[in-house]
Design a protein around this motif. Structure first.
Motif, PDB file in Angstrom:
ATOM      1  N   VAL A   1      49.388  41.184  72.953  1.00 11.04           N
ATOM      2  CA  VAL A   1      48.430  42.203  72.921  1.00 11.04           C
ATOM      3  C   VAL A   1      47.543  42.223  71.628  1.00 11.04           C
ATOM      4  O   VAL A   1      48.268  42.120  70.580  1.00 11.04           O
ATOM      5  N   TYR A   2      46.439  42.088  71.854  1.00  8.65           N
ATOM      6  CA  TYR A   2      45.452  41.848  70.551  1.00  8.65           C
ATOM      7  C   TYR A   2      44.837  43.040  69.987  1.00  8.65           C
ATOM      8  O   TYR A   2      45.101  43.337  68.592  1.00  8.65           O
ATOM      9  N   GLY A   3      44.939  44.168  70.395  1.00  8.48           N
ATOM     10  CA  GLY A   3      44.438  45.458  69.901  1.00  8.48           C
ATOM     11  C   GLY A   3      44.270  46.915  70.737  1.00  8.48           C
ATOM     12  O   GLY A   3      44.736  46.786  71.968  1.00  8.48           O
ATOM     13  N   VAL A   4      43.756  47.750  69.913  1.00  6.50           N
ATOM     14  CA  VAL A   4      43.265  48.932  70.621  1.00  6.50           C
ATOM     15  C   VAL A   4      41.838  49.458  70.726  1.00  6.50           C
ATOM     16  O   VAL A   4      41.108  49.015  69.783  1.00  6.50           O
ATOM     17  N   LEU A   5      41.304  49.751  71.715  1.00  2.00           N
ATOM     18  CA  LEU A   5      39.931  49.864  71.802  1.00  2.00           C
ATOM     19  C   LEU A   5      39.595  51.449  72.111  1.00  2.00           C
ATOM     20  O   LEU A   5      40.281  51.982  72.737  1.00  2.00           O
ATOM     21  N   ALA A   6      38.520  52.069  71.226  1.00  2.00           N
ATOM     22  CA  ALA A   6      38.426  53.278  71.234  1.00  2.00           C
ATOM     23  C   ALA A   6      36.937  53.644  71.399  1.00  2.00           C
ATOM     24  O   ALA A   6      36.179  52.774  70.711  1.00  2.00           O
ATOM     25  N   PRO A   7      36.236  54.697  72.151  1.00  2.00           N
ATOM     26  CA  PRO A   7      34.841  54.643  71.871  1.00  2.00           C
ATOM     27  C   PRO A   7      34.293  55.022  70.176  1.00  2.00           C
ATOM     28  O   PRO A   7      33.126  54.438  70.068  1.00  2.00           O
ATOM     29  N   ALA A   8      35.022  55.857  69.578  1.00  2.00           N
ATOM     30  CA  ALA A   8      34.461  55.747  68.129  1.00  2.00           C
ATOM     31  C   ALA A   8      35.717  56.426  67.598  1.00  2.00           C
ATOM     32  O   ALA A   8      36.937  56.613  68.067  1.00  2.00           O
ATOM     33  N   ALA A   9      35.616  56.350  65.980  1.00  2.00           N
ATOM     34  CA  ALA A   9      36.913  56.655  65.453  1.00  2.00           C
ATOM     35  C   ALA A   9      37.597  58.156  65.522  1.00  2.00           C
ATOM     36  O   ALA A   9      38.670  58.230  65.336  1.00  2.00           O
ATOM     37  N   SER A  10      36.592  58.925  66.157  1.00  2.00           N
ATOM     38  CA  SER A  10      36.829  60.425  66.217  1.00  2.00           C
ATOM     39  C   SER A  10      37.874  60.347  67.326  1.00  2.00           C
ATOM     40  O   SER A  10      38.649  61.676  67.540  1.00  2.00           O
ATOM     41  N   HIS A  11      38.021  59.443  68.397  1.00  2.00           N
ATOM     42  CA  HIS A  11      38.907  59.576  69.290  1.00  2.00           C
ATOM     43  C   HIS A  11      40.335  59.242  69.078  1.00  2.00           C
ATOM     44  O   HIS A  11      41.323  59.498  69.543  1.00  2.00           O
ATOM     45  N   LEU A  12      40.505  59.141  67.646  1.00  2.00           N
ATOM     46  CA  LEU A  12      41.774  58.912  67.077  1.00  2.00           C
ATOM     47  C   LEU A  12      42.501  60.109  66.517  1.00  2.00           C
ATOM     48  O   LEU A  12      43.814  60.291  66.230  1.00  2.00           O
ATOM     49  N   GLY A  13      41.480  61.072  66.195  1.00  2.00           N
ATOM     50  CA  GLY A  13      41.786  62.456  66.075  1.00  2.00           C
ATOM     51  C   GLY A  13      41.021  62.955  64.718  1.00  2.00           C
ATOM     52  O   GLY A  13      39.964  61.904  64.222  1.00  2.00           O
ATOM     53  N   PRO A  14      41.216  64.038  64.104  1.00  2.00           N
ATOM     54  CA  PRO A  14      40.810  64.389  62.805  1.00  2.00           C
ATOM     55  C   PRO A  14      40.740  63.245  61.608  1.00  2.00           C
ATOM     56  O   PRO A  14      41.679  62.547  61.922  1.00  2.00           O
TER      57      PRO A  14
END
Length: 142
Positions: free
Chosen positions: A77-90
């Motif tokens: 597993v290489y990593g985690v993909l999110a649209p923007a940092a805000s998708h990880l939470g506050p």
């Protein structure tokens, strides 16, 4: 767009998506998942799944994020993909989650990175101002 590696389809590094979707329509969710898939296609990554968090009050150890950490422990597993940092939470939760992803030996890939506001450069502000000479020339031509 065709894949870059040897111009043929190959299986790329495995990534998992993470979306924080609080009060989001199904159409918006589909669009975000599609954007993650397109990012993976253009960067030759393999999107193996998307974890979705729907609770606004979820802390750093929500069920969705715990599930994500579990799959990060799998081999290849290489990593985690999110649209923007805000998708990880506050911010505080996002920072903690970023540390946990890194501690798991994975990379955090963001489709959109936040950029600090750039102050205007001298050349761009000078181009918008009229010099006195330009004004006088326009007045005499009239």
């Amino acid at each position: 767009m065709e894949p870059l590696t040897e111009h043929r389809l190959v299986s790329g590094p495995v990534v998992y998506g993470f979306l924080r979707l609080v009060r989001v329509s199904e159409a918006r969710q589909e669009a975000l998942v599609a954007s993650l898939a397109e990012y993976c296609r253009s960067h030759e990554l393999e999107l193996s799944g998307v974890f979705t968090e729907r609770e606004a009050s979820a802390g750093p150890s929500s069920a969705a994020f715990t599930g994500l950490l579990d799959v990060l422990a799998l081999p290849d597993v290489y990593g985690v993909l999110a649209p923007a940092a805000s998708h990880l939470g506050p911010k505080a939760i996002a920072a903690e989650r970023g540390r946990r992803i890194e501690a798991a030996g994975s990379r955090l890939l963001l489709v959109r990175r936040s950029h600090p506001a750039c102050p205007p450069t001298a050349s761009s502000t000078a181009a918008r101002r009229h010099s006195p000479e330009t004004t006088r020339l326009l007045e005499t031509e009239s």
